[in-house]
Scaffold this active site. Structure first.
Site, PDB file in Angstrom:
ATOM      1  N   GLU A   1       0.815  -1.221   0.000  1.00  0.00           N
ATOM      2  CA  GLU A   1       0.000   0.000   0.000  1.00  0.00           C
ATOM      3  C   GLU A   1       0.847   1.269   0.000  1.00  0.00           C
ATOM      4  O   GLU A   1       0.482   2.266  -0.629  1.00  0.00           O
ATOM      5  CB  GLU A   1      -0.969   0.009   1.190  1.00  0.00           C
ATOM      6  CG  GLU A   1      -2.131  -0.976   1.076  1.00  0.00           C
ATOM      7  CD  GLU A   1      -1.763  -2.400   1.469  1.00  0.00           C
ATOM      8  OE1 GLU A   1      -0.599  -2.616   1.868  1.00  0.00           O
ATOM      9  OE2 GLU A   1      -2.620  -3.298   1.390  1.00  0.00           O
ATOM     10  N   HIS A  45     -11.465  -4.405  10.336  1.00  0.00           N
ATOM     11  CA  HIS A  45     -12.118  -4.154   9.055  1.00  0.00           C
ATOM     12  C   HIS A  45     -13.247  -3.130   9.162  1.00  0.00           C
ATOM     13  O   HIS A  45     -14.041  -2.998   8.253  1.00  0.00           O
ATOM     14  CB  HIS A  45     -12.684  -5.460   8.476  1.00  0.00           C
ATOM     15  CG  HIS A  45     -11.628  -6.363   7.899  1.00  0.00           C
ATOM     16  ND1 HIS A  45     -10.311  -6.001   7.794  1.00  0.00           N
ATOM     17  CD2 HIS A  45     -11.698  -7.620   7.392  1.00  0.00           C
ATOM     18  CE1 HIS A  45      -9.615  -6.991   7.257  1.00  0.00           C
ATOM     19  NE2 HIS A  45     -10.427  -7.982   7.005  1.00  0.00           N
TER      20      HIS A  45
END
Ligand SMILES: Cc1ncc(C[n+]2csc(CCOP(=O)(O)OP(=O)(O)O)c2C)c(N)n1
Ligand SMILES: [Mg+2]
Lengths: 347, 324
Positions: free
Chosen positions: B61, B130
């Site tokens: 990322e 999440h």
């Protein structure tokens, strides 16, 4: 190598060397350049050779020790010096200083947070590649920067996407004052780089001819294979890590290293050679011109104005849009309260 | 022409339209163009625009964000997608030290028109890794715009507005809204990602929300107006950076009552910021209300999860108590 080419390289190399020495000399007690500056004295050779290959649409994205590359990309000395003085006439109007020096007109950028620029090279090179521009992105990093994790993500992506990047690692064996062997068990960059299937070239010579030859080989490889190359350039910083102070005197952290490199100054070597094959007069002429350029840049910077503070605030977020945006639509107020929420699954 | 579509279809349309409008738009990220296709939102994109402009990527990322910085620097309009917000945290150095600083340090000479789509999960045990929503972190940062659309119409127009803005935008998206539906024009249109708006007019109470809390605000308003003689005005922030003070203050000058609803933690949050902005400028009739998550991580267990997220009835209770 042909005499004229050597002279051209010398012109750049001297401009880098003299600008560094001059700024180091006047930094104190004048104390008008009030920002951290990483001088690159001793490490000029690769940038100087590179200047002969660069075209405007190539990118240079450099780490903090950037002045040599700024100069090799033909960016104006006036604006560099004014930037160090924090003046509006600086290349970044005094907002960046040495640490984030850039000159966007010539596609030169630098930044001081380690290894960011190394990774940003992925994007400029990706755009060069997919829109069929035949340019290269050059990115410069130090041996210390090579320790950041993002470097290895970057090497992987550069190789995966076959990007036209020349990674230049200026290995001066120190990160600030810490020797590389205190920082890693494995200082073998070749092994690391080749494990990503990237071509690795080592420059351990200090003579300009050898440096130039290897650089040329690297650039030709990128152009004919459309793949990245990594150069490890062994070099020696002959000034302090940051600022004008002689940190060897103060900290005595690399006595043996200094001794080893004593007679390997690429700049002195090239100067001697040129005097031999050309004549001292023409060399002096080059030097005189450079000295004038730097000194007059300093004079101008000293007299220049600073940026208006309120103007500086406006640079954070400039509310402009692509010309595809002709107007904005009005908000719609159709949305009702009886909405289903999304049913989730493990994905 | 308009027709009813859901939020995720609106997002998908915005991406298709943007890629059609400008060949410099590049869409990429983990899972883009592969089986999952970011909850279906990138489905068909690679087939239509090719694998150079639409691609899946390694789990890197930080470097992917840096790559977007570089693409944007050299004239492209990259759209980087994070299937889950939590993964984006790896790229903080790029967002904070590079992207947000770029325009400022170049004295406005160079811009980074990147858009980062980041999806916040909710429910079905998304749990602590999440379902985080640290949008407030990014509202603290000069040099980036942060938008959080509340409905399908907003989603399409705002994503287009963000992709075609010359400044960097972090585009928050609530997964819980993906199934919501609204009338949305077929044609491309742009919404200004720097402006808030009045979603519903009212006289007595201003409810400020953004993203998923707008549905809450609408429900609360429906209920309260049924039961009490008060009317609610709903300010849809749309953007939490920069904060559009004018729109908020104008509403509060009229209603003099404030309730802010935020799907996120209360400390140093957008809601506490709004309350601070308002109370400095407007003398309120009642104390301002802040509705947020508890200052605690999101539990995985569905029973606990159910207790963790605030309920409409709780908000109404709070408001009614405050309005005595
Ligand atoms: C992320 C990050 N950590 C630490 C620093 C502080 N720092 C500035 S320069 C430097 C040394 C870097 O060494 P190297 O990459 O070898 O470059 P050199 O200074 O030797 O040219 C360090 C640690 C930084 N700028 N960024
Ligand atoms: Mg070093």
């Amino acid at each position: 190598m042909n005499k004229n080419l050597l002279k051209k390289i010398y012109q750049i190399m001297h401009l880098i060397r003299f600008s560094q020495e001059h700024l180091i000399n006047i930094y104190h007690p004048e104390d008008k350049m009030k920002c951290p500056i990483h001088f690159c004295k001793g490490q000029e050779a690769l940038a100087s050779c590179l200047s002969q290959f660069l075209v405007k649409d190539d990118y240079i994205l450099s780490h903090h020790r950037s002045h040599g590359y700024y100069i090799s990309k033909k960016c104006p000395i006036d604006q560099m010096v004014a930037e160090f003085y924090g003046k509006r006439s600086g290349s970044n109007e005094g907002l960046a200083g040495s640490q984030e020096l850039s000159y966007s007109k010539n596609n030169f950028y630098s930044g001081t947070i380690l290894s960011g620029m190394f990774s940003i090279a992925l994007g400029t090179a990706y755009v060069q590649k997919i829109y069929n521009k035949r340019n290269i992105t050059y990115t410069v990093i130090g041996d210390g920067g090579m320790e950041e994790g993002i470097v290895y993500e970057t090497l992987n992506l550069a190789s995966l996407k076959s990007l036209p990047i020349l990674f230049i690692c200026e290995n001066n064996r120190y990160s600030v004052h810490t020797n590389i062997n205190e920082r890693t068990k494995s200082s073998n960059f070749k092994k690391k780089v080749e494990s990503f299937d990237i071509k690795y070239i080592k420059i351990s010579e200090y003579e300009i001819e050898s440096i130039f030859k290897k650089l040329k080989e690297a650039i030709q490889y990128i152009k004919s294979n459309a793949k990245p190359v990594f150069i490890e350039y062994d070099t020696m910083r002959t000034c302090g890590h940051v600022g004008p102070e002689d940190d060897d005197k103060e900290h005595d952290y690399r006595k043996l290293d200094l001794l080893k490199w004593k007679n390997k100054d690429s700049f002195i070597d090239l100067r001697k050679k040129l005097i031999r094959i050309s004549n001292i007069k023409s060399i002096n002429l080059i030097e005189k011109r450079n000295i004038n350029i730097v000194k007059s840049a300093v004079t101008k910077a000293q007299k220049a104005k600073t940026l208006n503070f309120n103007t500086s605030l406006k640079y954070n977020l400039i509310k402009k849009f692509s010309n595809k945006v002709k107007s904005f639509a009005k908000p719609s107020i159709d949305f009702k309260s009886n909405q289903k929420t999304t049913k989730l699954n493990p994905y | 022409m308009k027709r009813k579509i859901n939020f995720s279809t609106a997002i998908k349309e915005a991406m298709f339209e943007s890629m059609k409008l400008d060949q410099k738009v590049i869409v990429y990220g983990l899972g883009v163009g592969t089986s999952g296709n970011i909850y279906g939102t990138t489905k068909g994109l690679k087939e239509k625009f090719g694998s150079k402009r639409v691609f899946d990527a390694p789990a890197a990322e930080s470097a992917l964000t840096a790559m977007g910085t570089g693409m944007a620097l050299s004239g492209a309009r990259p759209l980087l997608i994070h299937q889950r917000f939590d993964f984006m945290i790896y790229s903080l150095d790029q967002i904070v030290n590079w992207i947000s600083l770029w325009s400022y340090k170049s004295a406005g000479k160079s811009q980074i028109p990147i858009t980062i789509r980041t999806v916040v999960g909710k429910g079905w045990g998304q749990g602590p890794q999440h379902a985080k929503s640290l949008h407030s972190w990014f509202s603290n940062l000069p040099g980036v715009s942060v938008v959080y659309p509340s409905s399908p119409y907003e989603a399409k127009g705002l994503l287009l507005g963000s992709i075609f803005s010359n400044f960097p935008t972090i585009f928050f998206e609530s997964r819980s809204l993906h199934a919501s539906v609204e009338n949305v024009p077929i044609k491309p249109y742009f919404l200004d990602p720097t402006k808030s708006f009045i979603r519903k007019k009212g006289k007595d109470l201003t409810i400020v929300g953004f993203g998923p809390s707008i549905v809450d605000a609408l429900r609360v308003s429906d209920e309260i107006e049924k039961r009490k003689k008060i009317t609610c005005e709903i300010v849809d922030l749309r953007t939490i950076n920069p904060i559009d003070e004018k729109t908020i203050i104008n509403s509060l000058k009229k209603t003099k009552n404030l309730c802010v609803i935020e799907h996120g933690w209360p400390n140093s949050s957008v809601s506490s910021d709004i309350i601070s902005i308002v109370t400095k400028k407007v003398k309120l009739k009642n104390k301002p209300l802040q509705v947020c998550w508890p200052q605690s991580h999101v539990p995985t267990s569905s029973d606990l999860e159910d207790k963790f997220y605030f309920k409409i009835s709780e908000i109404i209770q709070k408001i009614e108590k405050n309005f005595k």
